[in-house]
Design an enzyme around this catalytic site. Sequence first.
Site, short mmCIF file in Angstrom:
data_model
loop_
_atom_site.label_atom_id
_atom_site.label_comp_id
_atom_site.label_asym_id
_atom_site.label_seq_id
_atom_site.Cartn_x
_atom_site.Cartn_y
_atom_site.Cartn_z
N HIS A 84 -6.17 -4.90 12.57
CA HIS A 84 -5.52 -5.12 11.28
C HIS A 84 -4.13 -4.48 11.24
CE1 HIS A 84 -5.21 -4.81 6.73
NE2 HIS A 84 -5.64 -6.05 6.89
N LYS A 141 0.87 -1.18 0.00
CA LYS A 141 0.00 0.00 0.00
C LYS A 141 0.91 1.23 0.00
CE LYS A 141 -2.50 -3.31 2.27
NZ LYS A 141 -1.96 -4.57 2.79
N LYS A 165 -0.19 -3.89 11.56
CA LYS A 165 1.00 -4.73 11.39
C LYS A 165 2.18 -3.93 11.95
CE LYS A 165 -1.62 -5.47 7.30
NZ LYS A 165 -2.31 -6.64 7.59
#
Length: 502
Positions: free
Chosen positions: A420, A244, A422
């Site tokens: 979500h 991303k 990381k």
Amino acid sequence: MRNTSRVAILIVIVGVLLTLTHDYWGGKLLGIFSVLISCSVVFIAFVISLENRKPAQTIAWLAVLGSFPFLGFLFYLLFGRNYWQQRRFKKKAESDEAVLLKFQEPSPIAIERLPMAPHQRPLLHLAYRIGQHPVSLASQTAVLTNGEETFAAIFDELEKAQHHIHLEYYIVRHDEIGQKLKHVLMEKACQGVHVRFLYDAVGSWKLSNAYIEELRAAGVEMIPFSPVRLPFLSNQINFRNHRKIIVIDGGVGFVGGLNIGDEYLGKDEYFGFWRDTHLLIRGEAVRTLQLIFLQDWYYMTGERLLTPEYLSPPLIVEEGQGGVQLIAGGPDQKWEVIKQLYFAMITSAKRSIWVASPYFVPDEDILTALKVAALSGIDVRLLAPKRPDKKIVFYASRSYFPELLEAGVKIYEYEKGFLHSKVIVVDGELASIGTANMDMRSFHLNFEVNAFLYYTDSTNKLVNDFLEDFRHASPIDYVQFQQRPFRVRIVESVSRLLSPLL
């Protein structure tokens, strides 16, 4: 090897046709098909043994092939062929290397100027040697917590774009936030800004053709990463671009865990609140993010954009903000870059290791490093989602919990919504934010990108975010966890058995 795989696929198709026309053929040719399948399975087992994979992977493949020859055969065609993977990405690796040799400046000088403890310096040398991107001391970073903060910052910077906008995403949806992004990009393209958008063909398979064509009609270059024409006859469904990335005018960049979709704003009924982490970068380090994008763009389009207008020195930022290093990982690289840097971070710890990962399926190296750290008295914490996203990964993750808990690792299940993020923070001084999970898919199969932070203010923000997350999480008690139903343990064990294959 490639021709053998295609022949094997043909065998499967013929077998299906023979099965469907069983009455006509009287089953006479099914015996021939069975022999062909058996020979193919034996051949694949031989190839797997010669590839010198890790023992866990080899044993898992042989067990599946022996127990379920037909299904195991199909599974291997989709997920298991290392030879074709290596051949396929060799050209990309060579072109990436040529770019790095031409455009990357040496990093050791910057490394020596960082105020790091002696036991931490090998991590930086390792990151530069296998990641091949320099540490930047002239960059600023800001942690963006959750969707609202992230998308607000992204759209604010997009509106300021004057020369180019580069985007690279795994998932892009044509929902409300996706439509907003589309309109902004179309507007900027109409203003003469060069807009290039690389989206993963599998992660964004639901993206409508109308969405894509509208952007293209406005002048946006929309390119799918590694399109899959026959997903059930190709292992291209692996090796996905999980990155991303946004780069704006070469001086502002974004990287992290959020894709483009309304669920990342907490609008999904099942997931509810979505806990995620992104990073805004300004200054010198954006050049590395730009290079990573341009390498991927060249791989898919053949267009080289290695010109001063894209790689000229970015906005000047004074030193003193700590070090920032962007590292790309992927199946095209010689080393398991992300995994090895995670391992080095863990083994460098003296006081604490805090990990947040929605998909926790470590290999033996990472698992052992975490257990040894906890047994050594280091404060090791794992923050994981309580609500499942991908069930097989969820149950595989939980199969590791007993041995981690027994070693002294503190495991927290996030209850406020879906986790979500990381993120890894070591000793409150070193950190990693990015797209890579602590799982085998991120280590071996996906194209990933992480920002490694050394003594930055952003690391302090990550520590505070962890403390807030722990308030919304429940610690797992080892004794109570061991009392979970036997059927759940079976599901966990089977999921873990399959994890080296996935």
